[in-house]
Scaffold this motif. Structure first.
Motif, mmCIF file in Angstrom:
data_model
loop_
_atom_site.group_PDB
_atom_site.id
_atom_site.type_symbol
_atom_site.label_atom_id
_atom_site.label_comp_id
_atom_site.label_asym_id
_atom_site.label_seq_id
_atom_site.Cartn_x
_atom_site.Cartn_y
_atom_site.Cartn_z
ATOM 1 N N THR A 190 0.919 -1.253 0.004
ATOM 2 C CA THR A 190 0.077 0.178 0.082
ATOM 3 C C THR A 190 0.767 1.303 -0.008
ATOM 4 O O THR A 190 0.380 2.502 -0.301
ATOM 5 C CB THR A 190 -0.861 -0.009 1.058
ATOM 6 O OG1 THR A 190 0.064 0.132 2.492
ATOM 7 C CG2 THR A 190 -1.801 -1.351 1.464
ATOM 8 N N GLU A 198 1.990 2.583 2.708
ATOM 9 C CA GLU A 198 2.088 3.183 4.163
ATOM 10 C C GLU A 198 2.912 3.151 4.843
ATOM 11 O O GLU A 198 3.660 1.895 5.054
ATOM 12 C CB GLU A 198 0.517 2.947 4.627
ATOM 13 C CG GLU A 198 0.408 1.529 5.255
ATOM 14 C CD GLU A 198 -0.842 1.020 5.671
ATOM 15 O OE1 GLU A 198 -1.127 2.122 6.626
ATOM 16 O OE2 GLU A 198 -1.418 0.120 5.576
ATOM 17 N N PRO A 231 -2.106 -8.928 -2.999
ATOM 18 C CA PRO A 231 -1.445 -8.725 -1.845
ATOM 19 C C PRO A 231 -0.997 -9.782 -1.096
ATOM 20 O O PRO A 231 -1.676 -10.881 -1.318
ATOM 21 C CB PRO A 231 -2.471 -7.857 -0.980
ATOM 22 C CG PRO A 231 -4.013 -8.434 -1.802
ATOM 23 C CD PRO A 231 -3.281 -8.503 -3.263
ATOM 24 N N GLU A 260 -6.415 -2.844 -6.747
ATOM 25 C CA GLU A 260 -5.605 -2.988 -5.691
ATOM 26 C C GLU A 260 -3.911 -2.797 -6.053
ATOM 27 O O GLU A 260 -3.104 -2.788 -5.266
ATOM 28 C CB GLU A 260 -5.708 -4.552 -5.212
ATOM 29 C CG GLU A 260 -5.219 -5.475 -6.201
ATOM 30 C CD GLU A 260 -5.556 -6.955 -5.755
ATOM 31 O OE1 GLU A 260 -6.053 -7.083 -4.652
ATOM 32 O OE2 GLU A 260 -5.625 -7.835 -6.743
ATOM 33 N N GLU A 262 -1.422 1.335 -5.434
ATOM 34 C CA GLU A 262 -0.277 1.981 -4.491
ATOM 35 C C GLU A 262 0.809 1.026 -4.168
ATOM 36 O O GLU A 262 1.684 1.319 -3.536
ATOM 37 C CB GLU A 262 -1.059 2.244 -3.267
ATOM 38 C CG GLU A 262 -2.393 3.069 -3.209
ATOM 39 C CD GLU A 262 -1.779 4.417 -3.951
ATOM 40 O OE1 GLU A 262 -0.788 4.977 -3.751
ATOM 41 O OE2 GLU A 262 -2.479 5.040 -4.784
ATOM 42 N N GLY A 263 0.736 -0.131 -4.713
ATOM 43 C CA GLY A 263 1.831 -1.236 -4.209
ATOM 44 C C GLY A 263 3.004 -1.528 -5.178
ATOM 45 O O GLY A 263 2.806 -0.816 -6.394
#
Length: 491
Positions: free
Chosen positions: A30, A32, A316, A361, A364-365
């Motif tokens: 992600t 983050e 993920p 999904e 952001e990865g």
């Protein structure tokens, strides 16, 4: 930010913030921020080494019989088993790896501590045949303080493969995990403290390698360094060790060949090739990144590989169905993508992948699609440089001589896979390939009881196996005089 995660490192038996720069770790899935902590600096390294030397020399540890020392390792293994789910989830969050893989890595770490506990219980020194009126013995003693520097692609398993035998041998350990992925190593440090290991015997120092790792390698109180990582860093460590006359273990890079002969079981070979390169998202020193297929079956095998690679589930690491998880960091993903783009610009044929997936999904990865290239000679950069990503290069071969010449035409020599039904051929080729590990009709299978290491620029020394404990010890010879008469020379 991860809840309940303290921003501390373990320095000489004390948990506290370090004196170095802030270490920030991000989720590869992600982007983050997972945690920020004050990393170690040279002063922390010095404190850790001094505390480790004192703890290793303390009779409370130095004089502990091997079977008692083994109990510490068993307690650590028991705690890893109790906390396995949390450790796996933490490693998935920090590295992006699939939860299935991180569970396997945690199980591997547990098994490593149990194995070395058992090996320690049965390790023996030797009475050597005397050549005169004396008794001769060969004994092994701890080195003192060992520096352990581990990579980001399999933290807890790599940590265990260094910490367990080093403690079994009676040493103190200063562990430097990778800057990108320190969280599970710090969690392992807390677990080991909870197991009752005497304070000072383990330090866990997060921070950049150019500062913390360099300080560990060059510290005069460190008697050995065990490093797993890139070849260029390994070469630098080796040079520093030479200045100190210090032993090192170096497990470095690879560009491993996998080989498919016409008589191979096709289903086993295809599954093995896909697993060998695309599991761990290709972020493995032993990844089978060059596949050599006999010319008579090359087109059909490659077509099937491409078709199956396109069906692999990219997602993920938290999803148990994921086969190809995000890469460890966006910067690393972008480096891999640039290498592929350069290869295509230089004439490689892109058979599948070769791009960053878009939308949903993936937005952001640090994702990259499983990629297969061909149409280049073995001397091309994409066939010679370690990519450390989900990128496979396919090449045809005509006969065994051609194959062996191409497979060995690399600076690396870490691993190899051979797929054939002919056991004579398997033996013949396996013995001619310059690689520390050769798998026959399988790939990426490991046993803690079997030594592991590389040839050429893939490394120096071996880890694992019963002799893995001896690698962290110094050998000494003792002579016991039995003659009641004085030495004749002096009389």
């Amino acid at each position: 930010m991860l809840e309940g995660f303290a921003d501390e490192i373990l320095v000489g038996g004390r948990w506290r913030p370090g004196s170095g720069a802030v270490v920030e770790t991000r989720s590869p899935a992600t982007g983050e921020v997972l945690a920020r902590l004050r990393g170690a600096g040279p002063a922390d390294v010095d404190e850790a080494v001094r505390a480790g030397a004192a703890a290793a020399a303390d009779p409370a540890w130095r004089d502990v019989p091997p079977h008692e020392r083994a109990r510490y390792l068993v307690r650590i293994a028991d705690l890893i088993a109790e906390r396995a789910d949390d450790l796996a989830a933490l490693q998935t969050a920090d590295t992006g790896k699939s939860i299935n893989e991180t569970r396997a890595l945690v199980a591997s770490a547990q098994g490593t501590f149990r194995y070395f506990a058992g090996a320690l219980e049965t390790l023996e020194d030797a009475l050597t045949p005397p050549r005169g009126p004396y008794l001769t013995m060969s004994v092994h003693e701890p080195i003192g303080v060992v520096g352990a520097i581990t990579p980001w692609n399999s933290p807890i398993a790599s940590d265990a493969q260094k910490i367990a035998p080093a403690l079994a041998a009676g040493n103190a350990v200063v562990l430097k995990p990778a800057e990108w992925t320190p969280l599970v190593s710090l969690a392992l440090g807390r677990l080991i403290c909870d197991a009752g290991l005497p304070p000072g015997l383990l330090s866990v120092l997060a921070g950049p390698g150019r500062i913390v790792g360099d300080a560990i390698v060059r510290h005069p109180g460190v008697g050995k360094v065990s490093f797993t990582g890139g070849t260029s860093t390994g070469r630098t460590i080796g040079a520093a060790a030479a200045e100190k006359i210090m032993p090192v273990s170096l497990e470095l890079g690879g560009k491993s060949p996998t080989i498919v002969f016409p008589d191979a079981d096709r289903e086993q070979a295809l599954a093995g090739l896909l697993f060998g390169i695309f599991s761990s998202s290709g972020q493995s020193c032993i990844a089978g990144s060059r596949v050599f297929v006999h010319a008579s079956i090359y087109d059909e095998v490659l077509d099937e590989l491409v078709a199956r690679a396109g069906k692999l589930r990219v997602g993920p690491g938290t999803d148990p169905a994921t086969q190809v998880a995000p890469m460890v960091a966006h910067a690393h993903r972008d480096k891999v993508a640039a290498m592929v783009d350069r290869a295509v610009a230089d004439g490689a044929r892109l058979r599948c992948g070769g791009r960053i997936p878009e939308g949903g999904e993936y937005a952001e990865g640090a994702y990259y699609l499983p990629t297969i290239l061909d149409g280049v000679p073995n001397g091309a950069a994409i066939c010679q440089e370690e990519i450390f990503g989900p990128v496979l290069v396919a090449l045809p071969f005509e006969d065994e001589e051609d194959l062996v010449a191409q497979a060995n035409d690399t600076v690396y020599g870490l691993a190899c896979g051979i797929w054939t039904a002919d056991y004579r051929r398997a033996w013949r080729v396996a013995r001619r390939i310059d690689a520390g590990t050769v798998w026959i009709n399988t790939y990426k299978q490991f046993s803690i009881s079997t030594p592991f290491g590389g040839f050429k620029e893939s490394g120096l020394g071996r880890e694992k196996g019963r002799e893995g404990i001896r690698a962290y010890m110094r050998q000494k010879s003792l002579y016991w005089g039995l003659d009641e008469n004085p030495l004749p020379w002096a009389t």
